[in-house]
Write a protein that holds these residues in place. Structure first.
Motif, short mmCIF file in Angstrom:
data_model
loop_
_atom_site.label_atom_id
_atom_site.label_comp_id
_atom_site.label_asym_id
_atom_site.label_seq_id
_atom_site.Cartn_x
_atom_site.Cartn_y
_atom_site.Cartn_z
N MET A 154 2.61 -13.49 5.56
CA MET A 154 2.57 -12.07 5.87
C MET A 154 1.27 -11.58 6.23
N LYS A 155 0.83 -10.96 7.25
CA LYS A 155 -0.43 -10.50 7.54
C LYS A 155 -0.64 -9.18 7.45
N MET A 156 0.43 -8.38 7.05
CA MET A 156 0.19 -6.70 7.18
C MET A 156 0.36 -6.59 5.69
N PRO A 157 -0.19 -5.55 5.30
CA PRO A 157 -0.22 -4.89 3.92
C PRO A 157 1.37 -4.44 3.59
N VAL A 158 1.93 -4.64 2.58
CA VAL A 158 3.13 -4.20 2.25
C VAL A 158 3.11 -2.75 1.71
N ILE A 159 3.84 -1.65 2.34
CA ILE A 159 3.94 -0.54 1.62
C ILE A 159 5.23 -0.06 0.92
N ILE A 160 5.43 0.33 -0.07
CA ILE A 160 6.63 0.71 -0.89
C ILE A 160 6.32 1.99 -1.13
N TYR A 161 7.40 2.67 -0.40
CA TYR A 161 7.48 4.27 -0.52
C TYR A 161 8.16 4.74 -1.73
N PRO A 162 7.80 5.99 -1.95
CA PRO A 162 8.63 6.69 -2.98
C PRO A 162 9.76 6.76 -3.14
N PRO A 163 10.36 6.69 -4.40
CA PRO A 163 11.81 6.61 -4.47
C PRO A 163 12.45 7.70 -3.74
N ASP A 164 13.81 7.39 -3.23
CA ASP A 164 14.43 8.28 -2.53
C ASP A 164 15.52 9.04 -3.23
N SER A 165 16.49 9.62 -2.95
CA SER A 165 17.28 10.50 -3.82
C SER A 165 18.38 9.58 -4.74
N SER A 166 18.34 8.23 -4.26
CA SER A 166 19.10 7.31 -4.86
C SER A 166 18.22 6.40 -5.95
N GLY A 167 16.81 6.69 -5.87
CA GLY A 167 16.03 5.80 -6.62
C GLY A 167 15.59 4.41 -6.06
N GLY A 168 16.17 4.29 -4.65
CA GLY A 168 15.48 3.22 -3.82
C GLY A 168 14.44 3.50 -3.27
N ARG A 169 13.38 2.30 -3.14
CA ARG A 169 12.30 2.50 -2.42
C ARG A 169 12.02 1.76 -1.26
N ILE A 177 0.10 -5.26 -1.74
CA ILE A 177 0.92 -4.14 -1.97
C ILE A 177 0.19 -2.63 -2.02
N ASP A 178 0.64 -1.66 -1.28
CA ASP A 178 0.18 -0.51 -1.59
C ASP A 178 1.51 0.42 -1.99
N TRP A 179 1.36 1.01 -3.03
CA TRP A 179 2.29 1.62 -3.68
C TRP A 179 2.26 3.10 -3.30
N HIS A 180 3.22 3.98 -2.73
CA HIS A 180 3.14 5.37 -2.62
C HIS A 180 4.11 5.94 -3.69
N GLY A 181 3.60 7.03 -4.14
CA GLY A 181 4.37 7.97 -4.91
C GLY A 181 4.88 7.13 -6.36
N GLY A 182 3.91 6.38 -6.69
CA GLY A 182 4.09 5.71 -7.95
C GLY A 182 3.90 4.49 -8.00
N GLY A 183 3.68 3.68 -9.17
CA GLY A 183 3.54 2.18 -9.25
C GLY A 183 4.95 1.60 -9.42
N PRO A 184 5.01 0.23 -9.75
CA PRO A 184 6.16 -0.47 -9.71
C PRO A 184 7.08 -0.06 -11.08
N ASP A 185 6.54 0.61 -11.87
CA ASP A 185 7.32 1.40 -12.92
C ASP A 185 8.19 2.40 -12.78
N VAL A 186 7.85 2.87 -11.38
CA VAL A 186 8.41 4.40 -11.04
C VAL A 186 10.04 3.99 -10.02
N TRP A 187 10.93 4.20 -10.66
CA TRP A 187 12.31 3.85 -9.88
C TRP A 187 13.34 5.34 -9.80
#
Length: 72
Positions: free
Chosen positions: A1-16, A57-67
């Motif tokens: 994987m060459k590009m950084p991974v972006i994990i977006y903020p949780p949506d209304s169901s808690g999915g990112r 990984i670039d976490w947006h809207g909170g880190g890996p503990d935010v769901w």
């Protein structure tokens, strides 16, 4: 994987949404899901501990503990 991974903020169901470059890898509902999506995209060897600290990984809207969905 060459590009950084972006994990977006949780949506209304808690999915990112998880994205690498222009590729949508899927929606994660837990750290385990993130690891599975990354493995499926070819980033083998990363685990639930590493996703919190890797510079790939670039976490947006909170880190890996935010769901939880955002408060309204």
């Amino acid at each position: 994987m060459k590009m950084p991974v972006i994990i977006y903020p949780p949506d209304s169901s808690g999915g990112r949404h998880v994205r690498s470059g222009t590729e949508d890898l899927g929606v994660a509902h837990s750290q385990h899901d993130v690891v599975e999506l990354l493995h499926g995209a070819g980033l083998e060897g990363i685990d639930e501990v590493e996703i919190a600290t890797t510079s790939v990984i670039d976490w947006h809207g909170g880190g890996p503990d935010v769901w939880a969905p955002p408060d309204r």
